[in-house]
Design a protein around this motif. Structure first.
Motif, PDB file in Angstrom:
ATOM      1  N   CYS A  24       0.871  -1.181   0.000  1.00  0.00           N
ATOM      2  CA  CYS A  24       0.000   0.000   0.000  1.00  0.00           C
ATOM      3  C   CYS A  24       0.908   1.231   0.000  1.00  0.00           C
ATOM      4  CB  CYS A  24      -0.894   0.024   1.238  1.00  0.00           C
ATOM      5  SG  CYS A  24      -1.806  -1.500   1.522  1.00  0.00           S
ATOM      6  N   ARG A  25       0.774   2.073  -1.010  1.00  0.00           N
ATOM      7  CA  ARG A  25       1.678   3.208  -1.183  1.00  0.00           C
ATOM      8  C   ARG A  25       1.059   4.507  -0.659  1.00  0.00           C
ATOM      9  NH1 ARG A  25       5.838   1.357  -3.917  1.00  0.00           N
ATOM     10  NH2 ARG A  25       5.568  -0.510  -5.212  1.00  0.00           N
ATOM     11  N   PRO A  26       1.915   5.469  -0.289  1.00  0.00           N
ATOM     12  CA  PRO A  26       1.400   6.770   0.153  1.00  0.00           C
ATOM     13  C   PRO A  26       0.535   7.418  -0.923  1.00  0.00           C
ATOM     14  CG  PRO A  26       3.733   6.560   0.670  1.00  0.00           C
ATOM     15  CD  PRO A  26       3.388   5.387  -0.193  1.00  0.00           C
ATOM     16  N   GLY A  27      -0.497   8.122  -0.469  1.00  0.00           N
ATOM     17  CA  GLY A  27      -1.395   8.796  -1.389  1.00  0.00           C
ATOM     18  C   GLY A  27      -2.475   7.903  -1.966  1.00  0.00           C
ATOM     19  N   THR A  28      -2.622   6.690  -1.419  1.00  0.00           N
ATOM     20  CA  THR A  28      -3.616   5.754  -1.957  1.00  0.00           C
ATOM     21  C   THR A  28      -4.471   5.154  -0.843  1.00  0.00           C
ATOM     22  OG1 THR A  28      -2.171   3.798  -1.815  1.00  0.00           O
ATOM     23  CG2 THR A  28      -2.071   5.103  -3.845  1.00  0.00           C
ATOM     24  N   VAL A  29      -5.672   4.730  -1.239  1.00  0.00           N
ATOM     25  CA  VAL A  29      -6.547   3.921  -0.394  1.00  0.00           C
ATOM     26  C   VAL A  29      -6.571   2.524  -0.994  1.00  0.00           C
ATOM     27  CG1 VAL A  29      -8.880   3.567   0.498  1.00  0.00           C
ATOM     28  CG2 VAL A  29      -7.987   5.897   0.219  1.00  0.00           C
ATOM     29  N   THR A  30      -6.189   1.535  -0.209  1.00  0.00           N
ATOM     30  CA  THR A  30      -6.223   0.146  -0.658  1.00  0.00           C
ATOM     31  C   THR A  30      -7.382  -0.567   0.007  1.00  0.00           C
ATOM     32  OG1 THR A  30      -3.828   0.064  -0.993  1.00  0.00           O
ATOM     33  CG2 THR A  30      -4.968  -2.040  -0.747  1.00  0.00           C
ATOM     34  N   GLY A 169     -15.381  10.297   2.261  1.00  0.00           N
ATOM     35  CA  GLY A 169     -14.766  11.612   2.106  1.00  0.00           C
ATOM     36  C   GLY A 169     -13.559  11.795   2.999  1.00  0.00           C
ATOM     37  N   LEU A 170     -13.663  11.332   4.245  1.00  0.00           N
ATOM     38  CA  LEU A 170     -12.553  11.467   5.187  1.00  0.00           C
ATOM     39  C   LEU A 170     -11.328  10.687   4.712  1.00  0.00           C
ATOM     40  CD1 LEU A 170     -12.665  11.441   9.006  1.00  0.00           C
ATOM     41  CD2 LEU A 170     -11.158   9.820   7.874  1.00  0.00           C
ATOM     42  N   LEU A 171     -11.539   9.448   4.257  1.00  0.00           N
ATOM     43  CA  LEU A 171     -10.420   8.616   3.824  1.00  0.00           C
ATOM     44  C   LEU A 171      -9.813   9.131   2.530  1.00  0.00           C
ATOM     45  CD1 LEU A 171     -11.754   5.041   4.653  1.00  0.00           C
ATOM     46  CD2 LEU A 171     -10.332   6.556   6.046  1.00  0.00           C
ATOM     47  N   ARG A 172     -10.674   9.627   1.636  1.00  0.00           N
ATOM     48  CA  ARG A 172     -10.168  10.168   0.383  1.00  0.00           C
ATOM     49  C   ARG A 172      -9.302  11.407   0.647  1.00  0.00           C
ATOM     50  NH1 ARG A 172      -8.923   7.610  -3.469  1.00  0.00           N
ATOM     51  NH2 ARG A 172      -6.997   8.724  -3.031  1.00  0.00           N
ATOM     52  N   ASP A 173      -9.754  12.244   1.561  1.00  0.00           N
ATOM     53  CA  ASP A 173      -8.991  13.441   1.908  1.00  0.00           C
ATOM     54  C   ASP A 173      -7.663  13.067   2.555  1.00  0.00           C
ATOM     55  OD1 ASP A 173      -8.824  16.437   2.436  1.00  0.00           O
ATOM     56  OD2 ASP A 173      -8.717  15.660   4.483  1.00  0.00           O
ATOM     57  N   PHE A 174      -7.683  12.075   3.427  1.00  0.00           N
ATOM     58  CA  PHE A 174      -6.458  11.624   4.105  1.00  0.00           C
ATOM     59  C   PHE A 174      -5.433  11.156   3.075  1.00  0.00           C
ATOM     60  CE2 PHE A 174      -3.775   8.471   6.184  1.00  0.00           C
ATOM     61  CZ  PHE A 174      -3.466   9.072   7.401  1.00  0.00           C
ATOM     62  N   ARG A 177      -3.873  13.884   0.843  1.00  0.00           N
ATOM     63  CA  ARG A 177      -2.844  14.685   1.509  1.00  0.00           C
ATOM     64  C   ARG A 177      -1.559  13.887   1.742  1.00  0.00           C
ATOM     65  NH1 ARG A 177      -4.106  15.669   6.353  1.00  0.00           N
ATOM     66  NH2 ARG A 177      -6.126  14.659   6.558  1.00  0.00           N
ATOM     67  N   GLY A 178      -1.463  12.705   1.093  1.00  0.00           N
ATOM     68  CA  GLY A 178      -0.236  11.916   1.151  1.00  0.00           C
ATOM     69  C   GLY A 178      -0.267  10.745   2.098  1.00  0.00           C
ATOM     70  N   GLY A 179      -1.385  10.516   2.786  1.00  0.00           N
ATOM     71  CA  GLY A 179      -1.480   9.397   3.719  1.00  0.00           C
ATOM     72  C   GLY A 179      -1.663   8.064   3.012  1.00  0.00           C
ATOM     73  N   GLN A 197      -6.770   1.027  -5.213  1.00  0.00           N
ATOM     74  CA  GLN A 197      -6.407  -0.331  -5.595  1.00  0.00           C
ATOM     75  C   GLN A 197      -7.125  -1.317  -4.686  1.00  0.00           C
ATOM     76  OE1 GLN A 197      -2.143  -0.730  -5.218  1.00  0.00           O
ATOM     77  NE2 GLN A 197      -2.218  -0.962  -2.996  1.00  0.00           N
ATOM     78  N   LEU A 198      -7.250  -2.537  -5.167  1.00  0.00           N
ATOM     79  CA  LEU A 198      -8.000  -3.574  -4.460  1.00  0.00           C
ATOM     80  C   LEU A 198      -7.126  -4.803  -4.277  1.00  0.00           C
ATOM     81  CD1 LEU A 198     -11.301  -3.309  -6.548  1.00  0.00           C
ATOM     82  CD2 LEU A 198     -10.885  -2.317  -4.292  1.00  0.00           C
ATOM     83  N   VAL A 199      -7.226  -5.393  -3.091  1.00  0.00           N
ATOM     84  CA  VAL A 199      -6.589  -6.672  -2.795  1.00  0.00           C
ATOM     85  C   VAL A 199      -7.697  -7.598  -2.322  1.00  0.00           C
ATOM     86  CG1 VAL A 199      -4.912  -7.896  -1.364  1.00  0.00           C
ATOM     87  CG2 VAL A 199      -4.404  -5.584  -2.164  1.00  0.00           C
ATOM     88  N   ILE A 200      -7.893  -8.700  -3.013  1.00  0.00           N
ATOM     89  CA  ILE A 200      -8.966  -9.632  -2.678  1.00  0.00           C
ATOM     90  C   ILE A 200      -8.359 -10.897  -2.095  1.00  0.00           C
ATOM     91  CG2 ILE A 200     -10.946 -10.948  -3.546  1.00  0.00           C
ATOM     92  CD1 ILE A 200     -11.211  -8.927  -5.796  1.00  0.00           C
ATOM     93  N   ILE A 201      -8.837 -11.271  -0.912  1.00  0.00           N
ATOM     94  CA  ILE A 201      -8.339 -12.462  -0.226  1.00  0.00           C
ATOM     95  C   ILE A 201      -9.465 -13.473  -0.098  1.00  0.00           C
ATOM     96  CG2 ILE A 201      -8.789 -11.469   2.070  1.00  0.00           C
ATOM     97  CD1 ILE A 201      -6.299 -12.976   3.076  1.00  0.00           C
ATOM     98  N   GLY A 202      -9.142 -14.717  -0.346  1.00  0.00           N
ATOM     99  CA  GLY A 202     -10.107 -15.799  -0.193  1.00  0.00           C
ATOM    100  C   GLY A 202      -9.435 -17.025   0.375  1.00  0.00           C
ATOM    101  N   ASN A 203     -10.017 -17.590   1.403  1.00  0.00           N
ATOM    102  CA  ASN A 203      -9.475 -18.794   2.024  1.00  0.00           C
ATOM    103  C   ASN A 203      -8.017 -18.614   2.446  1.00  0.00           C
ATOM    104  OD1 ASN A 203     -10.033 -21.361   2.961  1.00  0.00           O
ATOM    105  ND2 ASN A 203      -9.339 -22.373   1.093  1.00  0.00           N
ATOM    106  N   GLY A 204      -7.702 -17.391   2.918  1.00  0.00           N
ATOM    107  CA  GLY A 204      -6.380 -17.119   3.450  1.00  0.00           C
ATOM    108  C   GLY A 204      -5.325 -16.768   2.428  1.00  0.00           C
ATOM    109  N   LYS A 205      -5.681 -16.707   1.144  1.00  0.00           N
ATOM    110  CA  LYS A 205      -4.704 -16.424   0.100  1.00  0.00           C
ATOM    111  C   LYS A 205      -5.152 -15.230  -0.739  1.00  0.00           C
ATOM    112  CE  LYS A 205      -3.406 -21.314  -0.348  1.00  0.00           C
ATOM    113  NZ  LYS A 205      -3.297 -22.468  -1.286  1.00  0.00           N
ATOM    114  N   ILE A 206      -4.192 -14.458  -1.230  1.00  0.00           N
ATOM    115  CA  ILE A 206      -4.516 -13.371  -2.153  1.00  0.00           C
ATOM    116  C   ILE A 206      -4.906 -13.983  -3.487  1.00  0.00           C
ATOM    117  CG2 ILE A 206      -3.674 -11.313  -3.331  1.00  0.00           C
ATOM    118  CD1 ILE A 206      -3.967 -10.999  -0.310  1.00  0.00           C
ATOM    119  N   VAL A 207      -6.117 -13.682  -3.941  1.00  0.00           N
ATOM    120  CA  VAL A 207      -6.600 -14.251  -5.202  1.00  0.00           C
ATOM    121  C   VAL A 207      -6.610 -13.225  -6.322  1.00  0.00           C
ATOM    122  CG1 VAL A 207      -7.934 -16.086  -4.110  1.00  0.00           C
ATOM    123  CG2 VAL A 207      -8.991 -13.853  -4.451  1.00  0.00           C
TER     124      VAL A 207
END
Length: 311
Positions: A24-30, A169-174, A177-179, A197-207
Motif C-alpha cells: 500500500c503506497r502513500p497517497g492511496t486507499v487500498t 470523504g474522510l479517507l479520500r482526503d487523508f 494529503r499523502g497518507g 487499488q483492491l486486494v482480494i483475499i479468499g481462504n487465506g490467500k490473495i486471489v
C-alpha cells in the motif's frame, strides 16, 4: 507505506493466512476485500504486531510495527470499534488516547467534530453508543496522533448511508494529503467507491490484486430480462449466440461480450431487456464471488493467544 511479505499464520493445526503479499503506497486507499473468515483480520493483526506470523514479515513506514518509536503518532489503527471501556465517555476515550501517545488533548473537540459526534454524544458513556457511533469514535481515536498511515478493519459496519458517505470523504482526503490507507471490508460497493487499488483475499490467500480498472478489464456486460420473460429464456438466447455467460447473484448475467453483441442475441431470441450495459460494479461483485466462492463463512480468527496479547 505498508508492505506485507509472505505473511503466513497457522492456528490449531490450520493455515489461516498463507503467503499474503501486497503493498500500500502513500497517497492511496487500498481496499482489502474478502468474505468473513477469509483472513483479513488475521492479516491486519500481523501487520500491527498483535500476532506473530509463522512465516513472512511486514513493514510499516519501512520497519516492523513494533520497532516504530511511539507508533500511535505515525499509524492510526481501528481493528475493533467495541474495544473500549463501556463506562467511559467519548471525550474521555480520546483524551486518554492523546495523553498516552503524547499528543495535545486540546485536539479532542476538533476530532469529535471531524467525525460527526456532537457534544451530547461526547459526554455520553460508550454503553449508550450505537455501533455507528462507536465506529466514528474509533476512527477519531485512530486520528489522534495525526498519523501517516491508517489501518481500519470493517469501519463501515453500523454506519448509515450518510455515515458511509462521510467516511469515504474522510479517507479520500487523508490519502489525497499523502497518507496511506488500508481499509478492510466485505462491503464491495463502499470500498470500490473510495479505493485506488483492491486486494482480494479468499481462504487465506490473495486471489487478485490491482487497480479497479485492471481487475475489471474485460469485465463484460450486465444483462437482465424483463420479469415476464425470465432468465431461462435469456440464457437460451445467449447460448444460441455462443456467448459465455456467468449468472449474477442479483439476477441476470454477466456476458463476456460487448453490449451490442448481447443486445443482438437477445433480439434474435425475442427477449425484452430491463438492463443492458457495461458491468461496472456488477463486474467487481461477480469477480469477488468467482474468486472467493470456496471461502467458508466463519469467524476470521479465534480469540487471541494470551501470550501474544500481552506483548
Amino acid at each position: 507505506m505498508i508492505e506485507s511479505h509472505g505473511l503466513t499464520k497457522r492456528l490449531g493445526g490450520r493455515t489461516i493466512v498463507s503467503d499474503v503479499t501486497f503493498t500500500c503506497r502513500p497517497g492511496t486507499v487500498t481496499g482489502f476485500l474478502g468474505p468473513n473468515g477469509a483472513g483479513k483480520t488475521t492479516t491486519m493483526r500481523m501487520l500491527c504486531g498483535l500476532s506473530d506470523p509463522d512465516a513472512g514479515h511486514a513493514e510499516i513506514l519501512g520497519v516492523n510495527y513494533r520497532k516504530l518509536p511511539n507508533p500511535g503518532r505515525r499509524v492510526g489503527i481501528l481493528l475493533d470499534a467495541s474495544a473500549q471501556h463501556a463506562g467511559r465517555r467519548g471525550e474521555e476515550v480520546l483524551t486518554l488516547s492523546a495523553l498516552t501517545i503524547g499528543a495535545d488533548p486540546a485536539i479532542v473537540p476538533e476530532l469529535l467534530d471531524r467525525v460527526g459526534l456532537p457534544k451530547r454524544a461526547a459526554r455520553q458513556r460508550l454503553k449508550a453508543y450505537s455501533l455507528g457511533m462507536r465506529q466514528r469514535l474509533g476512527i477519531a481515536a485512530a486520528l489522534v496522533g495525526d498519523p501517516e498511515v491508517l489501518i481500519l478493519d470493517e469501519p463501515a459496519n453500523g454506519l448509515d448511508p450518510e455515515g458511509m458517505r462521510w467516511m469515504r470523504g474522510l479517507l479520500r482526503d487523508f490519502a489525497d494529503r499523502g497518507g496511506t490507507v488500508l481499509l478492510s471490508s466485505h462491503l464491495l460497493h463502499e470500498v470500490e467507491a473510495v479505493a485506488d487499488q483492491l486486494v482480494i483475499i479468499g481462504n487465506g490467500k490473495i486471489v487478485a490484486a490491482g487497480t479497479r480498472d485492471e481487475l475489471l478489464a474485460g469485465g463484460g456486460t450486465l444483462v437482465r430480462a424483463v420479469a415476464d420473460h425470465g432468465d431461462d429464456r435469456l440464457a437460451r438466447a445467449l447460448a444460441d449466440a455462443s456467448l459465455t455467460v456467468h449468472a449474477h447473484p442479483d439476477g441476470g448475467f454477466i456476458v463476456e461480450a460487448e453490449p451490442d453483441d448481447v443486445g443482438r442475441a437477445a433480439l434474435a431470441g425475442g427477449v425484452a431487456l430491463s438492463r443492458l450495459g457495461p458491468s461496472e460494479s456488477a463486474g467487481l461483485e461477480q469477480l469477488f464471488f468467482d474468486l472467493t466462492s470456496s471461502t467458508p463463512d466463519a469467524p476470521d480468527v479465534p480469540a487471541p493467544d494470551l501470550q501474544e496479547a500481552s506483548r
